[in-house]
Design an enzyme around this catalytic site. Structure first.
Site, short mmCIF file in Angstrom:
data_model
loop_
_atom_site.label_atom_id
_atom_site.label_comp_id
_atom_site.label_asym_id
_atom_site.label_seq_id
_atom_site.Cartn_x
_atom_site.Cartn_y
_atom_site.Cartn_z
N TYR A 143 71.16 9.72 8.47
CA TYR A 143 71.87 9.69 7.19
C TYR A 143 72.59 8.36 7.02
O TYR A 143 72.62 7.78 5.94
CB TYR A 143 72.88 10.83 7.13
CG TYR A 143 72.24 12.20 7.06
CD1 TYR A 143 71.81 12.73 5.85
CD2 TYR A 143 72.05 12.96 8.20
CE1 TYR A 143 71.21 13.97 5.79
CE2 TYR A 143 71.46 14.20 8.15
CZ TYR A 143 71.04 14.71 6.94
OH TYR A 143 70.46 15.94 6.89
N ASN A 165 67.29 17.72 -3.06
CA ASN A 165 65.88 17.40 -3.22
C ASN A 165 65.11 18.64 -3.68
O ASN A 165 65.05 19.62 -2.97
CB ASN A 165 65.35 16.92 -1.86
CG ASN A 165 63.84 16.78 -1.86
OD1 ASN A 165 63.23 16.72 -2.92
ND2 ASN A 165 63.28 16.71 -0.69
N CYS A 180 62.36 15.23 3.25
CA CYS A 180 63.77 15.30 3.57
C CYS A 180 63.98 15.79 5.01
O CYS A 180 65.05 15.60 5.58
CB CYS A 180 64.50 16.22 2.60
SG CYS A 180 63.80 17.86 2.49
N HIS A 181 62.94 16.37 5.60
CA HIS A 181 63.07 16.82 6.98
C HIS A 181 63.11 15.65 7.95
O HIS A 181 63.44 15.82 9.11
CB HIS A 181 61.92 17.76 7.32
CG HIS A 181 60.57 17.16 7.07
ND1 HIS A 181 59.99 17.14 5.81
CD2 HIS A 181 59.71 16.53 7.88
CE1 HIS A 181 58.82 16.53 5.89
NE2 HIS A 181 58.62 16.14 7.13
N GLU A 191 54.60 16.66 12.90
CA GLU A 191 54.33 15.24 12.68
C GLU A 191 54.32 14.47 14.01
O GLU A 191 53.60 13.49 14.15
CB GLU A 191 55.38 14.64 11.75
CG GLU A 191 55.38 15.30 10.39
CD GLU A 191 56.21 14.53 9.37
OE1 GLU A 191 56.85 13.54 9.75
OE2 GLU A 191 56.20 14.93 8.20
#
Length: 142
Positions: free
Chosen positions: A83, A104, A112-113, A139
């Site tokens: 952040y 979002n 956003c993850h 991912e």
DNA sequence: TCCGGATTAGTCC
DNA sequence: GGACTAATCCGGA
């Protein structure tokens, strides 16, 4: 609009005039799982076969939130950003970033993850913090 | 090293 | 205007 099944939950996408306006997770499908303009891309992503979306989104958010989300979508696949890093780029505070990311309307498509707290994971309000973990794991395994 | 308070900036009511 | 945050920093134990 359509729903995509992922392991044990559904990912629902709301399409309006050829652009995604909202997306959310749920335990039961909110829409049909049969059709949908971008369903294939979403499915490929959940199968680990797709690293980026070619999906137009229409955001109805404040200018600040839009800037934050634009920055978030630049985070490469499989990577995370703090952040505070986003905040530094936009010359704002981490807390404000957290608020913007929370609002979002299209999680996953706008990743956003991939935004995490410095000393941990942060939060995830789309459905459950576990979804965030699973997305990151998905991912990372590529 | 771990925990708690102060600080922070933007949005919603 | 006031009360919230998907955070972070720093000092004291």
């Amino acid at each position: 609009m359509f729903s995509v099944f992922w392991e044990d939950i559904y990912f629902n996408v709301l399409v309006e005039n050829g652009a995604v306006v909202r997306a959310f997770f749920s335990k039961k499908p909110a829409f049909s799982t049969e059709d949908g303009e971008f369903r294939e891309q979403i499915e490929e992503y959940f199968n680990g076969k797709r690293v980026e979306f070619n999906i137009p989104v229409r955001l109805k958010v404040s200018p600040f939130t839009e800037k934050v989300l634009a920055e978030v979508s630049k985070i490469p696949y499989g990577r995370t950003a703090a952040y505070s890093e986003i905040a530094k780029k936009l010359n704002t505070s981490p807390r404000a970033v957290g608020q913007a990311v929370k609002r979002n309307p299209v999680p996953v498509i706008i990743p956003c993850h991939r935004v995490v707290a410095k000393g941990g994971l942060g939060g995830y309000s789309a459905f459950d913090i576990k979804i965030k973990e699973r997305l990151l794991k998905l991912e990372k395994s590529i």
